[in-house]
Write an enzyme that holds these catalytic residues in place. Structure first.
Site, PDB file in Angstrom:
ATOM      1  N   GLY A 155      14.867   5.646 106.291  1.00 57.33           N
ATOM      2  CA  GLY A 155      16.109   5.943 105.579  1.00 57.33           C
ATOM      3  C   GLY A 155      17.216   6.379 106.518  1.00 57.33           C
ATOM      4  O   GLY A 155      17.159   6.159 107.735  1.00 57.33           O
ATOM      5  N   ASP A 156      18.236   7.011 105.950  1.00 51.63           N
ATOM      6  CA  ASP A 156      19.373   7.474 106.738  1.00 51.63           C
ATOM      7  C   ASP A 156      18.937   8.514 107.774  1.00 51.63           C
ATOM      8  O   ASP A 156      19.477   8.560 108.876  1.00 51.63           O
ATOM      9  CB  ASP A 156      20.435   8.083 105.823  1.00 51.63           C
ATOM     10  CG  ASP A 156      21.072   7.033 104.928  1.00 51.63           C
ATOM     11  OD1 ASP A 156      21.081   5.848 105.304  1.00 51.63           O
ATOM     12  OD2 ASP A 156      21.548   7.401 103.839  1.00 51.63           O
TER      13      ASP A 156
HETATM   14  C1  LIG Z   1      25.686  14.159  87.847  1.00 56.48           C
HETATM   15  C2  LIG Z   1      26.136  12.753  88.254  1.00 56.48           C
HETATM   16  C3  LIG Z   1      25.790  12.464  89.690  1.00 56.48           C
HETATM   17  C4  LIG Z   1      26.400  11.153  90.161  1.00 56.48           C
HETATM   18  C5  LIG Z   1      26.539  11.171  91.642  1.00 56.48           C
HETATM   19  C6  LIG Z   1      26.888   9.819  92.202  1.00 56.48           C
HETATM   20  C7  LIG Z   1      27.322   9.891  93.642  1.00 56.48           C
HETATM   21  C8  LIG Z   1      26.228   9.633  94.625  1.00 56.48           C
HETATM   22  C9  LIG Z   1      26.805   9.466  95.977  1.00 56.48           C
HETATM   23  C10 LIG Z   1      25.794   9.558  97.049  1.00 56.48           C
HETATM   24  C11 LIG Z   1      26.434   9.587  98.397  1.00 56.48           C
HETATM   25  C12 LIG Z   1      25.403   9.399  99.441  1.00 56.48           C
HETATM   26  C13 LIG Z   1      25.807   9.681 100.837  1.00 56.48           C
HETATM   27  C14 LIG Z   1      24.594   9.528 101.706  1.00 56.48           C
HETATM   28  C15 LIG Z   1      23.795  10.548 102.030  1.00 56.48           C
HETATM   29  C16 LIG Z   1      22.502  10.352 102.807  1.00 56.48           C
HETATM   30  O1  LIG Z   1      22.767  10.442 104.181  1.00 56.48           O
HETATM   31  C17 LIG Z   1      21.543  11.442 102.413  1.00 56.48           C
HETATM   32  C18 LIG Z   1      20.189  11.261 103.066  1.00 56.48           C
HETATM   33  O2  LIG Z   1      19.581  10.065 102.707  1.00 56.48           O
HETATM   34  P1  LIG Z   1      18.016   9.750 103.047  1.00 56.48           P
HETATM   35  O3  LIG Z   1      17.176  10.667 102.266  1.00 56.48           O
HETATM   36  O4  LIG Z   1      17.803   9.980 104.536  1.00 56.48           O
HETATM   37  O5  LIG Z   1      17.816   8.291 102.689  1.00 56.48           O
HETATM   38  N1  LIG Z   1      21.399  11.452 100.993  1.00 56.48           N
HETATM   39  C19 LIG Z   1      21.865  12.446 100.212  1.00 56.48           C
HETATM   40  C20 LIG Z   1      21.766  12.268  98.740  1.00 56.48           C
HETATM   41  O6  LIG Z   1      22.331  13.453 100.666  1.00 56.48           O
HETATM   42  N1  LIG Z   2       5.914  10.619 111.060  1.00 57.23           N
HETATM   43  C1  LIG Z   2       6.813  11.461 110.537  1.00 57.23           C
HETATM   44  N2  LIG Z   2       6.441  12.568 109.855  1.00 57.23           N
HETATM   45  C2  LIG Z   2       7.336  13.385 109.296  1.00 57.23           C
HETATM   46  N3  LIG Z   2       8.672  13.218 109.375  1.00 57.23           N
HETATM   47  C3  LIG Z   2       9.121  12.142 110.036  1.00 57.23           C
HETATM   48  C4  LIG Z   2       8.223  11.202 110.639  1.00 57.23           C
HETATM   49  N4  LIG Z   2       8.945  10.231 111.213  1.00 57.23           N
HETATM   50  C5  LIG Z   2      10.244  10.539 110.990  1.00 57.23           C
HETATM   51  N5  LIG Z   2      10.358  11.673 110.287  1.00 57.23           N
HETATM   52  C6  LIG Z   2      11.581  12.349 109.816  1.00 57.23           C
HETATM   53  O1  LIG Z   2      11.703  12.155 108.404  1.00 57.23           O
HETATM   54  C7  LIG Z   2      13.059  12.333 108.033  1.00 57.23           C
HETATM   55  C8  LIG Z   2      13.427  11.538 106.799  1.00 57.23           C
HETATM   56  O2  LIG Z   2      13.165  10.213 107.004  1.00 57.23           O
HETATM   57  P1  LIG Z   2      13.861   9.007 106.262  1.00 57.23           P
HETATM   58  O3  LIG Z   2      13.220   7.769 106.813  1.00 57.23           O
HETATM   59  O4  LIG Z   2      15.310   9.110 106.371  1.00 57.23           O
HETATM   60  O5  LIG Z   2      13.372   9.147 104.765  1.00 57.23           O
HETATM   61  P2  LIG Z   2      14.148   9.615 103.439  1.00 57.23           P
HETATM   62  O6  LIG Z   2      15.202   8.583 103.196  1.00 57.23           O
HETATM   63  O7  LIG Z   2      13.105   9.592 102.379  1.00 57.23           O
HETATM   64  O8  LIG Z   2      14.707  10.966 103.684  1.00 57.23           O
HETATM   65  C9  LIG Z   2      13.847  11.940 109.244  1.00 57.23           C
HETATM   66  O9  LIG Z   2      14.750  12.968 109.530  1.00 57.23           O
HETATM   67  C10 LIG Z   2      12.851  11.775 110.374  1.00 57.23           C
HETATM   68  O10 LIG Z   2      13.229  12.531 111.510  1.00 57.23           O
END
Ligand SMILES: CCCCCCCCCCCCC/C=C/[C@@H](O)[C@H](COP(=O)(O)O)NC(C)=O
Ligand SMILES: Nc1ncnc2c1ncn2[C@@H]1O[C@H](COP(=O)(O)OP(=O)(O)O)[C@@H](O)[C@H]1O
Ligand SMILES: [Ca+2]
Length: 503
Positions: A155-156
């Site tokens: 993910g991000d």
């Molecule tokens: C109550 C109604 C709510 C509606 C909200 C709609 C807006 C959603 C906008 C989301 C913006 C996302 C920006 C991206 C953030 C990602 O970097 C981060 C981490 O993503 P990851 O878990 O690594 O894939 N996700 C969050 C939700 O903080």
């Molecule tokens: N093997 C691992 N075990 C635990 N955490 C990890 C591992 N590999 C990567 N990560 C960490 O997991 C975090 C979330 O990962 P990500 O792929 O963005 O998933 P999600 O979108 O569900 O948050 C990242 O910040 C990364 O550093």
């Protein structure tokens, strides 16, 4: 030479994935007239087929002929054409986070991506991460020059980790101190490819237009290149993090902090924590100062958004090249004006790109650019729960989310934030009463006042400090992507989003 397709088939060489001699005793064997041939010869061309909603698929077409020599000449000629595509990667370093999103990273890579890489004759070194920061630390050790790109499956958060490894490595190799907020950072020319397997996948969605592992793998194979702005985040001359998507204080910081405890819920945790954070309706007092981005042509209220070959991003690229030529001359940046805004905020969001994702198909700032050297700073002031809900719902429909009296948006090249709390602590450290009161409020979540700091959400990771100093570095890195392509077939601009279904 002839092709079994009934319709004409036009494929630009840049869309060819591979050319192979066709193996027989497959389904083609009993197709029409070729059945009678004693020893048929054929080759198959695998190519990118563009489907709806920015989705790409691998399609193939087989050409048959009687003459073996002619067949081989065609294969040879097409392979030479492919060799000439110099931007295509041959050797990739792949990091897989097996715990991202729905924990499908390994399966997605092995079943959907690895077969395509092998078809395209790309060799890979694959690392399945064993802990957080495994990929980042590894990037400081590997022989990086061996690779034409780095791929992250996750993910991000996983992307952020790989980006920190690569940018950090580049600065270390060039002797640049990341702790100096004014240091001119060295651009990172090794591209990163994102195979989406996370929870939000906003960076993939905002740069490709769809969350689809096969589409992303094909963008890597054809050697696409999308430059990306990166913000550096510092606190007291100490480097904290880089950010490419969202730097969010208040609402998005609080969601992230709460959701980290609920990782077991998978991507659902953001909906749960989002709802909870919305109800708590906390606002935070502080001061934000910023330098407006005067160099770019666009504005956050533009109707047009950043698309493949974006003119505004190209202009910024030219300016950057000129700056590099003139380096050594004094930089004007420090003398430019700073704007200062004090207030009570429900959310402060700084985004380097639109931050579009399936939850919000047009994103937090629909007109933000991927590579213009600026970020959009969105300030959502204290307002009623109902108004804040109206604001949030506009992220999911066509209405303008900036058209509210309590929302301001600025295009900036740098900004600083300090919370009122840290300002007060700096000026009169021994105000115990205030601190006690703060403690009291923290224990009573129903209270909406600004008793505690929020945390910054930096591309999905929390920062330890609330006071930060942020600077946008124009096109500091590159992705295997091409930005979002213009819709051609009159598609609906946005699919119906999850929230609309909910309401
Ligand atoms: C109550 C109604 C709510 C509606 C909200 C709609 C807006 C959603 C906008 C989301 C913006 C996302 C920006 C991206 C953030 C990602 O970097 C981060 C981490 O993503 P990851 O878990 O690594 O894939 N996700 C969050 C939700 O903080
Ligand atoms: N093997 C691992 N075990 C635990 N955490 C990890 C591992 N590999 C990567 N990560 C960490 O997991 C975090 C979330 O990962 P990500 O792929 O963005 O998933 P999600 O979108 O569900 O948050 C990242 O910040 C990364 O550093
Ligand atoms: Ca930008």
């Amino acid at each position: 030479i002839s092709c079994v397709h009934t319709e004409n088939c036009f494929v630009p060489t840049s869309d060819i994935i591979a050319v192979e001699e066709t193996e027989f005793n497959k389904k083609q064997h009993n197709i029409g007239k070729w059945q009678k041939m004693a020893k048929p010869h054929a080759f198959t061309v695998y190519y990118v087929k563009k489907a709806r909603n920015h989705r790409w698929r691998c399609s193939d077409v087989t050409f048959w002929c009687v003459d073996e020599h002619l067949c081989n000449q065609w294969i040879q000629a097409l392979k030479e054409l492919l060799e000439m595509q110099k931007s295509r990667p041959k050797q990739l370093l792949v990091y897989i986070n097996p715990y991202g999103g729905r924990r499908q990273g390994k399966r997605i890579y092995e079943q959907k991506v690895a077969p395509l890489f092998s078809l395209a004759s790309i060799s890979t070194d694959v690392v399945i991460t064993e802990h957080a920061n495994h990929a980042k630390d590894n990037l400081f050790e590997v022989n990086i020059n061996k690779y034409d790109g780095v791929v992250c499956v996750g993910g991000d958060g996983m992307f952020s980790e790989v980006m920190h490894g690569l940018i950090g490595r580049m600065q270390k190799d060039s002797g640049i101190d990341q702790n100096n907020p004014k240091a001119p950072l060295v651009q990172c020319n090794i591209r990163i490819g994102i195979i989406p397997a996370g929870s939000t996948d906003c960076i993939c969605y905002s740069t490709v237009g769809i969350i689809d592992p096969v589409t992303s793998a094909l963008h890597i194979i054809v050697g696409d290149c999308q430059p990306l702005d990166v913000s550096s985040v510092h606190h007291n001359n100490t480097f904290l993090k880089y950010s490419v998507s969202l730097l969010g204080y208040g609402f998005y910081g609080d969601i992230l902090k709460d959701s980290e405890k609920k990782r077991w819920m998978g991507p659902m945790r953001y909906d749960y924590s989002g709802f909870k954070t919305f109800l708590s309706h906390h606002y935070y007092e502080g001061t934000i100062s910023f330098q407006p981005a005067r160099h770019t042509l666009g504005s956050p209220r533009d109707k047009d958004s950043c698309r493949t070959g974006c003119y505004i991003c190209k202009k910024s690229e030219q300016q950057l090249a000129e700056q590099h030529k003139e380096c050594g001359l004094k930089r004007e940046e420090d003398e430019e004006e700073w704007k200062v805004i004090k207030g009570k905020f429900l959310a402060i969001n700084a985004v380097n790109m639109s931050c579009a994702c399936p939850r919000s198909p047009k994103g937090l700032s629909p007109a933000a650019h991927l590579a213009d050297g600026s970020a959009d700073l969105i300030l959502v002031r204290k307002c009623s729960r109902f108004d804040f809900l109206r604001y949030l719902v506009r992220h999911t429909n066509q209405d303008d989310q900036f058209d509210f009296s309590f929302v301001d948006v600025y295009r900036v090249k740098s900004f600083q934030f300090t919370s009122k709390l840290s300002e007060d602590n700096e000026s009169n450290v021994t105000d115990i009463g205030k601190k006690r009161f703060g403690q009291f409020c923290r224990d009573h979540p129903a209270c909406c006042c600004n008793s505690a700091n929020s945390t910054w959400n930096c591309d999905g990771e929390t920062l330890d400090s609330s006071a930060i100093e942020v600077r946008v570095h124009c096109q500091l890195m590159k992705l295997f992507a091409r930005g979002i392509e213009e819709n051609c077939k009159g598609e609906a601009a946005y699919s119906q989003s999850s929230i609309e279904q909910l309401l």
